[in-house]
Scaffold this active site. Structure first.
Site, short mmCIF file in Angstrom:
data_model
loop_
_atom_site.label_atom_id
_atom_site.label_comp_id
_atom_site.label_asym_id
_atom_site.label_seq_id
_atom_site.Cartn_x
_atom_site.Cartn_y
_atom_site.Cartn_z
N TYR A 159 0.85 -1.19 0.00
CA TYR A 159 0.00 0.00 0.00
C TYR A 159 0.89 1.24 0.00
O TYR A 159 0.59 2.23 -0.68
CB TYR A 159 -0.92 0.01 1.23
CG TYR A 159 -1.88 -1.15 1.26
CD1 TYR A 159 -3.03 -1.17 0.47
CD2 TYR A 159 -1.65 -2.25 2.10
CE1 TYR A 159 -3.92 -2.24 0.51
CE2 TYR A 159 -2.53 -3.31 2.14
CZ TYR A 159 -3.66 -3.31 1.35
OH TYR A 159 -4.53 -4.37 1.39
N CYS A 183 -6.36 -5.95 -7.40
CA CYS A 183 -6.18 -5.39 -6.06
C CYS A 183 -5.57 -6.42 -5.11
O CYS A 183 -4.97 -6.05 -4.09
CB CYS A 183 -7.51 -4.86 -5.51
SG CYS A 183 -8.91 -5.96 -5.67
N HIS A 184 -5.68 -7.71 -5.46
CA HIS A 184 -5.07 -8.75 -4.61
C HIS A 184 -3.55 -8.66 -4.60
O HIS A 184 -2.92 -9.22 -3.71
CB HIS A 184 -5.54 -10.14 -5.05
CG HIS A 184 -5.14 -10.51 -6.44
ND1 HIS A 184 -5.88 -10.10 -7.54
CD2 HIS A 184 -4.11 -11.23 -6.93
CE1 HIS A 184 -5.30 -10.57 -8.65
NE2 HIS A 184 -4.22 -11.26 -8.30
N ASN A 208 -12.50 -1.14 -5.46
CA ASN A 208 -12.24 -1.58 -6.83
C ASN A 208 -13.46 -2.31 -7.38
O ASN A 208 -13.82 -3.38 -6.88
CB ASN A 208 -11.01 -2.51 -6.83
CG ASN A 208 -10.69 -3.07 -8.20
OD1 ASN A 208 -11.23 -2.65 -9.21
ND2 ASN A 208 -9.80 -4.04 -8.22
N GLU A 214 -0.76 -17.21 -8.64
CA GLU A 214 0.14 -16.46 -9.51
C GLU A 214 1.61 -16.79 -9.24
O GLU A 214 2.44 -16.64 -10.13
CB GLU A 214 -0.11 -14.96 -9.35
CG GLU A 214 -1.46 -14.56 -9.90
CD GLU A 214 -1.70 -13.07 -9.91
OE1 GLU A 214 -0.76 -12.29 -9.58
OE2 GLU A 214 -2.83 -12.66 -10.25
#
Length: 144
Positions: A68, A97-98, A89, A125
């Site tokens: 952040y 946003c993850h 979002n 990912e």
């Protein structure tokens, strides 16, 4: 529209995506299978603070994270404000946003499933699990 990814439901405002619902679903299914790392979908980002944060989130590469604080420095605001915008979002997954995490935690996640859903997306990912590093003397970030 509501999509389920890895068993977690995500609400996506399809009005902000220049594609039909079936194309959005197809690309998200490919992402979930591991056949897609990015989306070929034009997104109408709001002309607002949330839109600025969405643009910064969209620039985070697949498999990587930013804090952040990183995004806050990039757009000259506070980490708390970035977190609030992440929570607003309207097109999660498509605007990732993850991939935005806290300096010493995964941070929050406003989608159903909360942090467990975020953790699952990040693990996907990274091709494995997300291991929390608790020894702050060794690392200030999560190890993937």
């Amino acid at each position: 529209m509501r999509l389920t990814v890895f068993g977690y439901p995500f609400d996506i405002d399809e009005r902000l995506v220049d594609a039909d619902v079936e194309e959005i679903r197809r690309q998200v299914r490919e992402y979930e299978r591991g056949d897609r790392r990015g989306f070929d979908l034009a997104v109408d980002v709001p002309d607002s603070f949330t839109g600025r944060v969405m643009e910064a989130m969209a620039a985070i590469p697949y498999g990587e994270t930013r804090s952040y604080g990183d995004l806050a420095r990039e757009i000259d605001t506070s980490p708390v404000a970035v977190g609030g915008a992440c929570g607003r979002n309207p097109i999660p997954i498509l605007v990732p946003c993850h991939r935005v995490v806290g300096a010493d935690s995964l941070g929050g996640f406003s989608a159903e499933g909360g942090v467990a859903a975020k953790e699952r997306l990040l693990a996907h990912e990274r091709g494995g699990s997300v291991q929390r590093t608790l020894d702050r003397a060794t690392s200030d970030e999560y190890q993937y």
